[in-house]
Design an enzyme around this catalytic site. Sequence first.
Site, mmCIF file in Angstrom:
data_model
loop_
_atom_site.group_PDB
_atom_site.id
_atom_site.type_symbol
_atom_site.label_atom_id
_atom_site.label_comp_id
_atom_site.label_asym_id
_atom_site.label_seq_id
_atom_site.Cartn_x
_atom_site.Cartn_y
_atom_site.Cartn_z
ATOM 1 N N ASP A 137 32.907 -1.670 11.186
ATOM 2 C CA ASP A 137 32.564 -1.146 10.593
ATOM 3 C C ASP A 137 32.073 0.203 11.085
ATOM 4 O OD1 ASP A 137 30.807 -0.491 7.735
ATOM 5 O OD2 ASP A 137 29.060 -1.117 8.903
ATOM 6 N N PHE A 139 32.071 4.554 9.849
ATOM 7 C CA PHE A 139 31.128 5.603 9.208
ATOM 8 C C PHE A 139 31.063 7.182 9.044
ATOM 9 C CE2 PHE A 139 27.191 8.148 11.734
ATOM 10 C CZ PHE A 139 25.708 7.447 11.031
ATOM 11 N N HIS A 144 26.867 11.212 4.802
ATOM 12 C CA HIS A 144 25.953 10.124 4.883
ATOM 13 C C HIS A 144 25.404 9.789 6.439
ATOM 14 C CE1 HIS A 144 23.846 6.236 5.802
ATOM 15 N NE2 HIS A 144 24.684 5.374 6.514
ATOM 16 N N ARG A 153 17.115 13.733 13.803
ATOM 17 C CA ARG A 153 17.436 15.112 14.640
ATOM 18 C C ARG A 153 17.035 15.865 13.994
ATOM 19 N NH1 ARG A 153 20.734 11.106 16.259
ATOM 20 N NH2 ARG A 153 22.203 12.169 15.238
ATOM 21 N N GLU A 208 23.166 -0.212 1.860
ATOM 22 C CA GLU A 208 24.365 0.398 2.047
ATOM 23 C C GLU A 208 25.828 -0.129 1.326
ATOM 24 O OE1 GLU A 208 25.072 1.023 6.206
ATOM 25 O OE2 GLU A 208 23.374 2.289 6.163
ATOM 26 N N GLU A 210 29.555 1.046 0.176
ATOM 27 C CA GLU A 210 30.489 0.803 1.264
ATOM 28 C C GLU A 210 32.197 0.380 0.810
ATOM 29 O OE1 GLU A 210 30.367 -0.902 5.616
ATOM 30 O OE2 GLU A 210 28.317 0.529 5.624
ATOM 31 N N ASP A 242 26.371 -3.732 3.004
ATOM 32 C CA ASP A 242 26.182 -3.685 4.379
ATOM 33 C C ASP A 242 24.505 -3.799 4.605
ATOM 34 O OD1 ASP A 242 25.718 -3.549 7.295
ATOM 35 O OD2 ASP A 242 26.749 -1.260 7.419
ATOM 36 N N ARG A 246 15.978 -1.395 8.183
ATOM 37 C CA ARG A 246 15.782 0.081 9.111
ATOM 38 C C ARG A 246 14.741 -0.198 9.807
ATOM 39 N NH1 ARG A 246 20.678 2.154 7.703
ATOM 40 N NH2 ARG A 246 20.878 2.409 5.437
ATOM 41 N N GLN A 249 16.309 -1.996 13.646
ATOM 42 C CA GLN A 249 17.650 -1.717 13.513
ATOM 43 C C GLN A 249 16.771 0.106 14.369
ATOM 44 O OE1 GLN A 249 19.896 0.183 10.907
ATOM 45 N NE2 GLN A 249 21.566 1.292 11.860
ATOM 46 N N TYR A 253 18.623 -0.694 18.690
ATOM 47 C CA TYR A 253 19.797 0.351 19.131
ATOM 48 C C TYR A 253 20.449 0.742 19.956
ATOM 49 C CZ TYR A 253 19.225 4.677 17.129
ATOM 50 O OH TYR A 253 19.078 6.820 17.200
ATOM 51 N N LYS A 262 21.327 -5.623 11.350
ATOM 52 C CA LYS A 262 22.680 -5.377 10.104
ATOM 53 C C LYS A 262 23.296 -6.876 10.575
ATOM 54 C CE LYS A 262 23.665 -1.036 10.302
ATOM 55 N NZ LYS A 262 24.469 -0.191 8.360
ATOM 56 N N THR A 266 26.005 -9.413 5.162
ATOM 57 C CA THR A 266 26.891 -8.725 4.776
ATOM 58 C C THR A 266 27.492 -9.496 3.074
ATOM 59 O OG1 THR A 266 27.643 -8.021 6.776
ATOM 60 C CG2 THR A 266 28.706 -7.120 4.950
ATOM 61 N N THR A 369 28.678 4.103 5.068
ATOM 62 C CA THR A 369 27.834 4.652 4.002
ATOM 63 C C THR A 369 28.916 5.238 3.088
ATOM 64 O OG1 THR A 369 25.941 3.718 4.678
ATOM 65 C CG2 THR A 369 25.996 3.980 2.760
ATOM 66 N N GLU A 383 18.673 7.588 2.284
ATOM 67 C CA GLU A 383 19.153 8.648 2.029
ATOM 68 C C GLU A 383 17.974 9.195 0.626
ATOM 69 O OE1 GLU A 383 23.032 7.361 2.611
ATOM 70 O OE2 GLU A 383 23.292 9.787 2.937
#
Lengths: 438, 438
Positions: A137, A139, A144, A153, A208, A210, A242, A246, A249, A253, A262, A266, A369, A383
């Site tokens: 997978d 990114f 995204h 952040r 997600e 994808e 996907d 959250r 995760q 993670y 995850k 799927t 995503t 998002e």
Amino acid sequence: MPNIALDASHDASRRSWVPSANQASTDFPIQNLPYGIFRLAADDGTPRGGVAIGDHILDVSAVAPLLGEAQALGALLAAPTLQPLMSLSPGAWTALRLALSNLLSAGHGEHRRAEHHLHAMSSVEMFLPAKPGGFVDFFASIQHATNAGRTFRPDNPLLPNYKYVPIAYNGRTSTIGVGGEVRRPRGQTRSAGEDAPSFGPSRRLDFEAELGVFLGGHSVQGEPVPLARAWQHVFGFCLLNDWSARDIQAWEYQPLGPFLGKSFATTISPWVVTVDALRPFRVPVRARPDGDPAPLPYLADDEDQATGAVDIVLETRLATARMRQQGSEAVRLGRASTRELYWSVGQMVAHHTSNGCSIEAGDLYGSGTVSDDDESGLGSLLEISRAGARSLKLPSGEQRTFLEDGDEVTMTGRCIRDGFVPIGFGRCVGRILPALAG
Amino acid sequence: MPNIALDASHDASRRSWVPSANQASTDFPIQNLPYGIFRLAADDGTPRGGVAIGDHILDVSAVAPLLGEAQALGALLAAPTLQPLMSLSPGAWTALRLALSNLLSAGHGEHRRAEHHLHAMSSVEMFLPAKPGGFVDFFASIQHATNAGRTFRPDNPLLPNYKYVPIAYNGRTSTIGVGGEVRRPRGQTRSAGEDAPSFGPSRRLDFEAELGVFLGGHSVQGEPVPLARAWQHVFGFCLLNDWSARDIQAWEYQPLGPFLGKSFATTISPWVVTVDALRPFRVPVRARPDGDPAPLPYLADDEDQATGAVDIVLETRLATARMRQQGSEAVRLGRASTRELYWSVGQMVAHHTSNGCSIEAGDLYGSGTVSDDDESGLGSLLEISRAGARSLKLPSGEQRTFLEDGDEVTMTGRCIRDGFVPIGFGRCVGRILPALAG
């Protein structure tokens, strides 16, 4: 316009003797011809390969004797997986497509014999097109990556490696399916301000949107596939949801990446749209903004820049249980094109194999995503809801930050270009079941 | 002593009619009987399943008619993978083991007929025991997690989730092999103080000494396997070297975890030592230090605490090209027992499936690098060299921080307990080839 060769199978004037394939709204005109694995619901036989045409499926191995020189290729679809076909090379894929396009064309002399092997989609059960040996997978949407990073952040959402490395991780293959029900996972989560985690149903369940990529052929361990040859290993595309928990995760993670957040499910669409069908929809890779570094040489190729993106518009819709009960239409959550991706599919292959990692027929990639710069182009509830800070209002009077039990998420994909017949991907559907009791 | 049932196959007085199986130094006495996939080097036939006995291999499906009620089980080993056997349940695994133990016992009446199907190990080629559908690499040694974390966060090496979550990530299955040569990977790395990365051969190539776990049976998606039933899904164990390119990993791993820093190669030993063979070596899980949190309920089980660890002493040795040329013995890099792991194999299964993720026969787990509290018990060069700050001096006059081309790393594993015949794992060997030219 990119320099991608087209042939008679792309001709907009070509029509099929299957009437539903000639309707403007169909995802599956004769210009598409995606492959899938099906079984007649009324039948106990082994699942086998078919090609979608309008609202029907043609049983490919059953019509193999009508495919002329492509007979042996068509016979490969007697298997319960597309892997035997995927293990070949682009020349074989194109030959089978052309033979099927001819057989299904209006006026073909064997029309009556082929018709016996045509089944209504409503009468079949669909299976995984292939059992992937590996699922990677990526990114690849910088929008995204930025949106998701901002939740952690705010001032520095993108990590320093993003514009150099097509970031990816390995996913779980055993829980990939072609739709249906998805059980809400339980897992460890830790609420803000608490020291210790607790175990229970995820409260931040997300989708997600994808693009899925099925690889073909194989490469030898220790020998990278250069970008210039990467597309020889791309068999076709599907829709991929996907599903993501959250809260699980977020707690698990660090430092080794997503795992149980995850791996519970799927969902992919049952139809694999081939690289050949997508030729008219190849576009230049989105130009990097001024100031972004150029890709390192192993990820740089002029032809890939000119033709390496694919313009597939992905849409995701949500229907809650109440909405379905009320008969209200699903609401659109997001709509974005895969042409916006920061990294091309060719760059994914070149990067993935750059360390000598081998690829195998049936390997699956997710693009990550797909989100674009627009508020209407977001591919996840993380998002859309700003990590849960903002509720989405639904026509039923309900609100959503993340998915609730009974919610149904449907992805679609469509390619449109002047002078060509639009093609689509069918539907990728999943409905959330309540978590098991603890 | 843990309450694990033993049977005649564990009896220390049992001897085999294969003389080499009765030598004290063998890894493969009649009390072991690990399975592997082999082919006679001189033979073009399909690889098939065998059982190791002394310095020989018994062709199991060829002797199936001599196995009495286990005949049908033995016939499953005609396949080129152990997956058909792995897909069964512990009762079947035990039945086949007992039948093979009896057949190979000194004095068995069919000794002469079985002998025709015994091949010298030196004459065979070994293959993967099974092609894993999924490979999950855990991080179960708290000593390793602490040592590795210290290189990034000297004052706070362990992340807050470590004592709650059996941390893991998905690895790559296509590059798992049973030994031989490993090509040094190329990849993106960024040196300290530089803004931009460059692409080239890894300069921080490392091994990781791990225990491999092959799963058996299968579980249903959406339905967790509780800890109390976890061992029903453990088929057997092997040695596992999780080759790692530390410089590639350091640059790529944020935010989604290791990818190309690991996926270029994973080497396992060709022999799978069964759960039954390891029964005498089951020990209590290491007690958590005072102040550590108790495992959450889904990871807590009294029986697992009492019997969930396995005392397998892993050793890793290094021989450089010059050492081999000089005829000097390989030097020991590290030696540690898997009994020290913070998380048990049962906890790994319970955690992995806790979100409903399904497991399949042939799935492979890695334990994560096995290190203990001692300076002589480190399972990677990252730890031994303090991330490259300290050189290891070799008898050849050479020094090492990370692996150089031509270096050969050999893992072994051995189980020893008073009153029982020691058993071993054979060897897991890999030699580093130079990177391909750029």
